[in-house]
Design a protein around this motif. Structure first.
Motif, PDB file in Angstrom:
ATOM      1  N   ASP A  84       0.860  -1.165   0.000  1.00  0.00           N
ATOM      2  CA  ASP A  84       0.000   0.000   0.000  1.00  0.00           C
ATOM      3  C   ASP A  84       0.909   1.232   0.000  1.00  0.00           C
ATOM      4  O   ASP A  84       2.097   1.132   0.301  1.00  0.00           O
ATOM      5  CB  ASP A  84      -0.887  -0.046   1.254  1.00  0.00           C
ATOM      6  CG  ASP A  84      -1.653   1.229   1.470  1.00  0.00           C
ATOM      7  OD1 ASP A  84      -2.387   1.642   0.549  1.00  0.00           O
ATOM      8  OD2 ASP A  84      -1.509   1.824   2.551  1.00  0.00           O
ATOM      9  N   LEU A  99      -9.514   3.131   0.784  1.00  0.00           N
ATOM     10  CA  LEU A  99     -10.537   3.052  -0.251  1.00  0.00           C
ATOM     11  C   LEU A  99     -10.253   4.069  -1.352  1.00  0.00           C
ATOM     12  O   LEU A  99      -9.567   5.070  -1.139  1.00  0.00           O
ATOM     13  CB  LEU A  99     -11.919   3.338   0.346  1.00  0.00           C
ATOM     14  CG  LEU A  99     -12.483   2.336   1.344  1.00  0.00           C
ATOM     15  CD1 LEU A  99     -13.789   2.866   1.928  1.00  0.00           C
ATOM     16  CD2 LEU A  99     -12.703   0.979   0.688  1.00  0.00           C
ATOM     17  N   GLY A 100     -10.831   3.831  -2.536  1.00  0.00           N
ATOM     18  CA  GLY A 100     -10.849   4.863  -3.549  1.00  0.00           C
ATOM     19  C   GLY A 100     -11.693   6.028  -3.047  1.00  0.00           C
ATOM     20  O   GLY A 100     -12.567   5.853  -2.195  1.00  0.00           O
ATOM     21  N   GLU A 118     -15.561   5.666  -3.057  1.00  0.00           N
ATOM     22  CA  GLU A 118     -15.993   4.705  -2.043  1.00  0.00           C
ATOM     23  C   GLU A 118     -15.840   5.294  -0.639  1.00  0.00           C
ATOM     24  O   GLU A 118     -16.649   5.047   0.248  1.00  0.00           O
ATOM     25  CB  GLU A 118     -15.197   3.415  -2.169  1.00  0.00           C
ATOM     26  CG  GLU A 118     -15.484   2.597  -3.421  1.00  0.00           C
ATOM     27  CD  GLU A 118     -14.824   3.130  -4.683  1.00  0.00           C
ATOM     28  OE1 GLU A 118     -15.194   2.695  -5.774  1.00  0.00           O
ATOM     29  OE2 GLU A 118     -13.920   4.008  -4.574  1.00  0.00           O
ATOM     30  N   GLY A 167      -5.222   3.178  -3.017  1.00  0.00           N
ATOM     31  CA  GLY A 167      -6.491   3.852  -3.232  1.00  0.00           C
ATOM     32  C   GLY A 167      -6.330   5.192  -3.914  1.00  0.00           C
ATOM     33  O   GLY A 167      -7.334   5.836  -4.245  1.00  0.00           O
ATOM     34  N   CYS A 227      -3.897   1.537  -9.272  1.00  0.00           N
ATOM     35  CA  CYS A 227      -4.606   2.606  -8.571  1.00  0.00           C
ATOM     36  C   CYS A 227      -6.108   2.374  -8.630  1.00  0.00           C
ATOM     37  O   CYS A 227      -6.611   1.676  -9.521  1.00  0.00           O
ATOM     38  CB  CYS A 227      -4.269   3.953  -9.198  1.00  0.00           C
ATOM     39  SG  CYS A 227      -2.518   4.366  -9.135  1.00  0.00           S
ATOM     40  N   ALA A 228      -6.803   3.015  -7.693  1.00  0.00           N
ATOM     41  CA  ALA A 228      -8.237   2.773  -7.556  1.00  0.00           C
ATOM     42  C   ALA A 228      -9.054   3.271  -8.734  1.00  0.00           C
ATOM     43  O   ALA A 228     -10.153   2.769  -8.982  1.00  0.00           O
ATOM     44  CB  ALA A 228      -8.748   3.417  -6.265  1.00  0.00           C
ATOM     45  N   ASP A 229      -8.545   4.253  -9.486  1.00  0.00           N
ATOM     46  CA  ASP A 229      -9.341   4.795 -10.590  1.00  0.00           C
ATOM     47  C   ASP A 229      -9.091   4.086 -11.914  1.00  0.00           C
ATOM     48  O   ASP A 229      -9.640   4.480 -12.947  1.00  0.00           O
ATOM     49  CB  ASP A 229      -9.098   6.302 -10.739  1.00  0.00           C
ATOM     50  CG  ASP A 229      -7.648   6.651 -11.074  1.00  0.00           C
ATOM     51  OD1 ASP A 229      -6.780   5.759 -10.983  1.00  0.00           O
ATOM     52  OD2 ASP A 229      -7.394   7.818 -11.426  1.00  0.00           O
ATOM     53  N   SER A 264     -11.768  -0.746  -6.559  1.00  0.00           N
ATOM     54  CA  SER A 264     -11.236  -0.292  -5.273  1.00  0.00           C
ATOM     55  C   SER A 264     -11.087  -1.465  -4.304  1.00  0.00           C
ATOM     56  O   SER A 264     -11.830  -2.449  -4.365  1.00  0.00           O
ATOM     57  CB  SER A 264     -12.170   0.761  -4.671  1.00  0.00           C
ATOM     58  OG  SER A 264     -11.764   1.143  -3.371  1.00  0.00           O
ATOM     59  N   LYS A 265     -10.122  -1.331  -3.407  1.00  0.00           N
ATOM     60  CA  LYS A 265     -10.027  -2.250  -2.283  1.00  0.00           C
ATOM     61  C   LYS A 265     -11.355  -2.225  -1.521  1.00  0.00           C
ATOM     62  O   LYS A 265     -12.030  -1.204  -1.502  1.00  0.00           O
ATOM     63  CB  LYS A 265      -8.910  -1.807  -1.332  1.00  0.00           C
ATOM     64  CG  LYS A 265      -7.543  -1.662  -1.967  1.00  0.00           C
ATOM     65  CD  LYS A 265      -6.561  -0.998  -0.994  1.00  0.00           C
ATOM     66  CE  LYS A 265      -5.236  -0.724  -1.662  1.00  0.00           C
ATOM     67  NZ  LYS A 265      -4.278  -0.055  -0.769  1.00  0.00           N
TER      68      LYS A 265
END
Length: 229
Positions: free
Chosen positions: A10, A49-50, A53, A112, A136-138, A142-143
């Motif tokens: 992370d 989180l993203g 989210e 995230g 990456c989240a985008d 998302s996690k």
């Protein structure tokens, strides 16, 4: 022979001391959107989180897309102003990562953060091409959805039993569990040890150097088992 081949990290709260900036930016965006201020513990509980989210988790009553977008912009603008000079690495991180690289591990980031944000801070630390792969989240899910890890494993050609996820949130550890990957809990980041222990990580560390020591011990055990076998 090494038990693990791939180390997945992370970013915020694990490699980089940026938790304070995240909390401040969430509070700024909430005030800008005239939403109730939340306590620091609640905000730390969604780090990992993203951003969409995270907003939904913190303010489930907010469904208006214009408000969500205004929050996102306010957060991003304030965070960027705070990160004009990138947040510092936690003590020992740079040395540990170089050592892991020297020992032949694949290194990855699962975060995230958005892609633009991660690329900016990687460049700021001179790590633009240091990691073998980043997600990456985008650009994926998302996690704690395991898709990030699935994509990292596929990129590196490594099976889940040979990978290790290192993170400071339950979202990191739950993502690892869903992907069939072992995890290490970082206790100096966003979430306390008692919360992280519920996810049953293989190890909890207070300093990144403890990860290197533990990996050496697991590698030594793997060598013994392979020799006996």
């Amino acid at each position: 022979m090494n038990k693990y081949e791939l180390l997945i990290f992370d970013w915020d709260g694990t490699l980089v001391d940026s938790i304070g900036h995240i909390v401040e930016s969430i509070l700024f965006a909430a005030a800008d959107c005239e939403l109730p201020a939340l306590d620091e513990a609640s905000i730390k509980g969604i780090i990992g989180l993203g951003l969409p989210e995270a907003i939904a988790a913190l303010y489930p009553e907010v469904s208006d897309e214009r408000t969500v977008e205004a929050f996102r912009r306010a957060y991003a603008d304030h965070y960027l102003s705070l990160e004009a000079e990138p947040s510092v690495l936690y003590p020992g991180v740079a040395e540990a990562l170089r050592a892991f690289r020297g020992h032949g591990y694949f290194l990855a980031v699962a975060t995230g953060k958005g892609r633009r944000g991660l690329d900016r801070v990687l460049a700021g630390h001179g790590w633009g091409d240091f990691f073998d792969v980043t997600r990456c989240a985008d650009e994926t899910l998302s996690k704690p959805n395991p898709q990030m890890i699935h994509e990292i494993l596929a990129h590196c050609g490594v099976g889940p039993e040979r990978a290790l996820m290192i993170g400071d949130s339950v979202f990191d550890l739950e993502m690892a569990r869903r992907a069939g990957v072992d995890s290490v809990a970082v206790t100096y980041g966003a979430q306390p040890l008692e919360v992280l222990q519920a996810c049953m990580p293989c190890l909890a560390i207070k300093h990144i150097s403890e990860l290197g020591d533990w990996l050496c011990s697991t590698d030594s055990l793997a060598e013994v088992v392979a020799h006996v076998g």
